[in-house]
Scaffold this motif. Structure first.
Motif, PDB file in Angstrom:
ATOM      1  N   ASN A 113     128.106  -0.849  23.469  1.00 46.06           N
ATOM      2  CA  ASN A 113     129.329  -1.335  24.119  1.00 46.06           C
ATOM      3  C   ASN A 113     129.938  -0.335  25.094  1.00 46.06           C
ATOM      4  N   LYS A 114     129.205   0.727  25.468  1.00 46.42           N
ATOM      5  CA  LYS A 114     129.688   1.670  26.476  1.00 46.42           C
ATOM      6  C   LYS A 114     128.505   2.408  27.076  1.00 46.42           C
ATOM      7  N   GLY A 115     128.684   2.936  28.284  1.00 45.77           N
ATOM      8  CA  GLY A 115     127.619   3.693  28.934  1.00 45.77           C
ATOM      9  C   GLY A 115     127.527   5.082  28.346  1.00 45.77           C
ATOM     10  N   GLN A 116     126.954   5.188  27.154  1.00 49.61           N
ATOM     11  CA  GLN A 116     126.948   6.465  26.439  1.00 49.61           C
ATOM     12  C   GLN A 116     125.625   6.657  25.728  1.00 49.61           C
ATOM     13  N   VAL A 117     125.068   7.876  25.862  1.00 50.29           N
ATOM     14  CA  VAL A 117     123.829   8.259  25.194  1.00 50.29           C
ATOM     15  C   VAL A 117     124.148   9.358  24.196  1.00 50.29           C
ATOM     16  N   LEU A 118     123.729   9.172  22.951  1.00 52.61           N
ATOM     17  CA  LEU A 118     123.930  10.171  21.902  1.00 52.61           C
ATOM     18  C   LEU A 118     122.586  10.791  21.561  1.00 52.61           C
ATOM     19  N   ILE A 119     122.546  12.116  21.539  1.00 55.60           N
ATOM     20  CA  ILE A 119     121.300  12.836  21.272  1.00 55.60           C
ATOM     21  C   ILE A 119     121.429  13.619  19.974  1.00 55.60           C
ATOM     22  N   ASN A 120     120.347  13.532  19.174  1.00 53.31           N
ATOM     23  CA  ASN A 120     120.243  14.333  17.955  1.00 53.31           C
ATOM     24  C   ASN A 120     121.321  13.966  16.935  1.00 53.31           C
ATOM     25  N   GLN A 121     121.548  12.668  16.752  1.00 52.46           N
ATOM     26  CA  GLN A 121     122.511  12.149  15.782  1.00 52.46           C
ATOM     27  C   GLN A 121     123.949  12.529  16.105  1.00 52.46           C
ATOM     28  N   ALA A 122     124.222  12.750  17.393  1.00 46.68           N
ATOM     29  CA  ALA A 122     125.605  13.005  17.790  1.00 46.68           C
ATOM     30  C   ALA A 122     126.442  11.753  17.544  1.00 46.68           C
ATOM     31  N   THR A 123     127.742  11.956  17.345  1.00 48.06           N
ATOM     32  CA  THR A 123     128.661  10.838  17.175  1.00 48.06           C
ATOM     33  C   THR A 123     129.384  10.571  18.496  1.00 48.06           C
ATOM     34  N   SER A 124     129.790   9.316  18.671  1.00 50.32           N
ATOM     35  CA  SER A 124     130.447   8.924  19.910  1.00 50.32           C
ATOM     36  C   SER A 124     131.733   9.718  20.109  1.00 50.32           C
ATOM     37  N   PHE A 125     131.959  10.184  21.364  1.00 51.92           N
ATOM     38  CA  PHE A 125     133.168  10.948  21.683  1.00 51.92           C
ATOM     39  C   PHE A 125     133.752  10.432  22.984  1.00 51.92           C
ATOM     40  N   ASN A 126     134.906   9.772  22.874  1.00 50.26           N
ATOM     41  CA  ASN A 126     135.563   9.189  24.033  1.00 50.26           C
ATOM     42  C   ASN A 126     134.561   8.347  24.831  1.00 50.26           C
ATOM     43  N   ASP A 127     134.577   8.452  26.147  1.00 55.05           N
ATOM     44  CA  ASP A 127     133.637   7.690  26.970  1.00 55.05           C
ATOM     45  C   ASP A 127     132.682   8.598  27.727  1.00 55.05           C
ATOM     46  N   HIS A 128     132.414   9.789  27.202  1.00 50.36           N
ATOM     47  CA  HIS A 128     131.491  10.702  27.878  1.00 50.36           C
ATOM     48  C   HIS A 128     130.093  10.085  27.912  1.00 50.36           C
ATOM     49  N   PRO A 129     129.436  10.050  29.082  1.00 46.59           N
ATOM     50  CA  PRO A 129     128.122   9.418  29.186  1.00 46.59           C
ATOM     51  C   PRO A 129     127.064  10.053  28.292  1.00 46.59           C
ATOM     52  N   LEU A 130     127.178  11.365  28.055  1.00 40.32           N
ATOM     53  CA  LEU A 130     126.163  12.061  27.264  1.00 40.32           C
ATOM     54  C   LEU A 130     126.841  12.951  26.237  1.00 40.32           C
ATOM     55  N   VAL A 131     126.451  12.786  24.966  1.00 38.20           N
ATOM     56  CA  VAL A 131     126.980  13.616  23.891  1.00 38.20           C
ATOM     57  C   VAL A 131     125.792  14.210  23.147  1.00 38.20           C
ATOM     58  N   ILE A 132     125.770  15.534  23.022  1.00 41.45           N
ATOM     59  CA  ILE A 132     124.640  16.234  22.398  1.00 41.45           C
ATOM     60  C   ILE A 132     125.126  16.949  21.146  1.00 41.45           C
ATOM     61  N   ARG A 133     124.416  16.757  20.058  1.00 37.41           N
ATOM     62  CA  ARG A 133     124.696  17.497  18.832  1.00 37.41           C
ATOM     63  C   ARG A 133     123.778  18.714  18.759  1.00 37.41           C
ATOM     64  N   ALA A 134     124.352  19.881  18.519  1.00 36.35           N
ATOM     65  CA  ALA A 134     123.585  21.131  18.540  1.00 36.35           C
ATOM     66  C   ALA A 134     122.622  21.214  17.371  1.00 36.35           C
ATOM     67  N   ASN A 135     121.525  21.929  17.608  1.00 39.34           N
ATOM     68  CA  ASN A 135     120.643  22.359  16.522  1.00 39.34           C
ATOM     69  C   ASN A 135     121.075  23.760  16.115  1.00 39.34           C
ATOM     70  N   GLY A 136     121.839  23.868  15.056  1.00 40.54           N
ATOM     71  CA  GLY A 136     122.404  25.171  14.725  1.00 40.54           C
ATOM     72  C   GLY A 136     123.412  25.553  15.784  1.00 40.54           C
ATOM     73  N   ILE A 137     123.127  26.605  16.567  1.00 36.45           N
ATOM     74  CA  ILE A 137     124.015  27.009  17.654  1.00 36.45           C
ATOM     75  C   ILE A 137     123.490  26.557  19.014  1.00 36.45           C
ATOM     76  N   ASP A 138     122.245  26.075  19.082  1.00 36.71           N
ATOM     77  CA  ASP A 138     121.616  25.773  20.366  1.00 36.71           C
ATOM     78  C   ASP A 138     121.968  24.364  20.827  1.00 36.71           C
ATOM     79  N   VAL A 139     122.322  24.248  22.124  1.00 32.03           N
ATOM     80  CA  VAL A 139     122.799  22.981  22.670  1.00 32.03           C
ATOM     81  C   VAL A 139     121.892  22.431  23.756  1.00 32.03           C
ATOM     82  N   LEU A 140     121.636  23.222  24.807  1.00 29.23           N
ATOM     83  CA  LEU A 140     120.953  22.698  25.978  1.00 29.23           C
ATOM     84  C   LEU A 140     120.231  23.831  26.695  1.00 29.23           C
TER      85      LEU A 140
END
Length: 375
Positions: A113-140
């Motif tokens: 229901n929104k233009g949003q991609v969640l990576i690595n079991q991230a949870t939805s946050f506002n309407d940000h198109p891309l939300v990434i959940r870190a592996n430990g401390i590493d993000v991108l």
């Protein structure tokens, strides 16, 4: 006898289940090359054959031969051709998220229901198109066109760390709370640069602009360098020809930069409100006074700058007042550069060098005191 038949039957079943299957007894499909398949006359819808050119089973759908592994509405594991981005896609057509998993663990989710991609079991946050959940401390991580990782981001205990991969941490560090560090993970100011800084283009200053300076720890501040003050005398009655006289030079204020935040007059003294190095100058214009009934005394006055009541620096002397030929004026000029502390008290002290006799400031606003902060 009955037991004998049972034993024979069991042995037969065992043989059949363990015997090698004769391939000539299997039901097969008609073999055809792609060229032969396309020339089949009036095939029945649903007919099957084995395409020896493409090594795949094809089914006639009523109008054309179609690979079983690429039937209408399905995707070929080795890729598809003749597709349309409008009608051919992998995804959902109902109000469900689209999820990709690996080893049965969610790796990517497209929110329905929104233009949003969640990576690595991230949870939805506002309407940000891309939300990434870190592996430990590493993000991108960011790689160049050769596949070499050049930069990466990680979340440390108190901020976001921009890392030049395999070179150095904290090229840029955004601390929780808004402070930014460059080459430091402990910024103490809104911007903390651990190294040199450069501004390539600066505008031209005006006479109302401030000067920047740094304190002992390198923090930029609005400078009070070249902040000064000037006062002239209003008193013309104090006898300056007496040892230890505090000259009443602070009569009329000409200017005082930063008001009383830097300089504060107290009686015949000036209180310096900030530590630093100061250029102090005084010009004393003197006149000998012939008091009726007294003999004109030949005299002269000396003076020194004093800090907290203690004379410092050089002794300045006046010209000799000898009265002959109307010679009744002289002057004293003092100049020192002194390191002062906060709340140091500055004054001008005069001394008698020759005969007694009254010596005053020659006239209102004819003597001056000037001070200027150098650093």
């Amino acid at each position: 006898m009955k037991k004998f038949y049972i034993i024979v039957y069991l042995l037969f079943c065992w043989h059949v289940s363990h015997a090698q299957i004769d391939g000539t007894l299997l039901m097969g499909l008609t073999n055809a090359t792609t060229s032969e398949m396309n020339t089949v006359s009036n095939p029945v819808t649903g007919s099957l054959l084995y395409n020896t050119t493409e090594q795949n089973v094809f089914q006639y759908n009523g109008s054309t031969w179609e690979s079983i592994s690429n039937a209408s509405g399905s995707w070929n594991m080795s890729g598809n051709s003749g597709t349309s981005a409008t009608t051919d896609f992998i995804g959902t057509t109902d109000t469900q998220d689209f999820v990709l998993r690996s080893n049965n663990v969610e790796k990517l989710r497209l929110i329905q229901n929104k233009g949003q991609v969640l990576i690595n079991q991230a949870t939805s946050f506002n309407d940000h198109p891309l939300v990434i959940r870190a592996n430990g401390i590493d993000v991108l991580a960011f790689q160049d066109n050769t596949g070499t990782t050049k930069w990466h981001w990680n979340l440390l205990g108190n901020g976001l760390n921009f890392v030049e991969s395999n070179v150095a941490d904290y090229r840029l560090f955004l601390e929780n709370g808004g402070q930014v560090g460059i080459n430091t993970n402990t910024p103490s100011e809104q911007l903390d640069v651990n190294g040199s800084a450069r501004i390539r283009t600066l505008g031209t200053a005006t006479n109302t602009d401030d000067i920047l300076a740094v304190n002992a720890t390198g923090v930029l501040q609005r400078s009070k360098i070249n902040f000064g003050g000037r006062w002239t005398n209003s008193n013309t009655s104090t006898d300056l020809n007496a040892n230890g006289t505090v000259a009443p030079i602070f009569g009329t204020q000409d200017y005082a930069d930063d008001g009383t935040n830097l300089y504060q007059v107290s009686g015949n003294t000036l209180i310096v409100k900030e530590s630093g190095r100061y250029d102090i100058r005084a010009n004393l214009s003197l006149v000998g006074v012939n008091i009726s009934g007294n003999t004109k005394q030949r005299t002269n006055v000396n003076a020194r700058i004093a800090i907290n009541g203690t004379a410092v620096g050089a002794i300045a002397a006046s010209g000799y007042i000898r009265w002959g030929g109307g010679h009744d004026h002289s002057s004293i000029h003092l100049s020192e550069i002194l390191q002062l502390n906060t709340n140091d008290v500055v004054s001008i002290i005069t001394y008698r060098e020759a005969n007694s006799g009254t010596v005053n400031f020659s006239g209102t606003d004819e003597s001056s005191f000037m001070i200027n902060k150098l650093r």
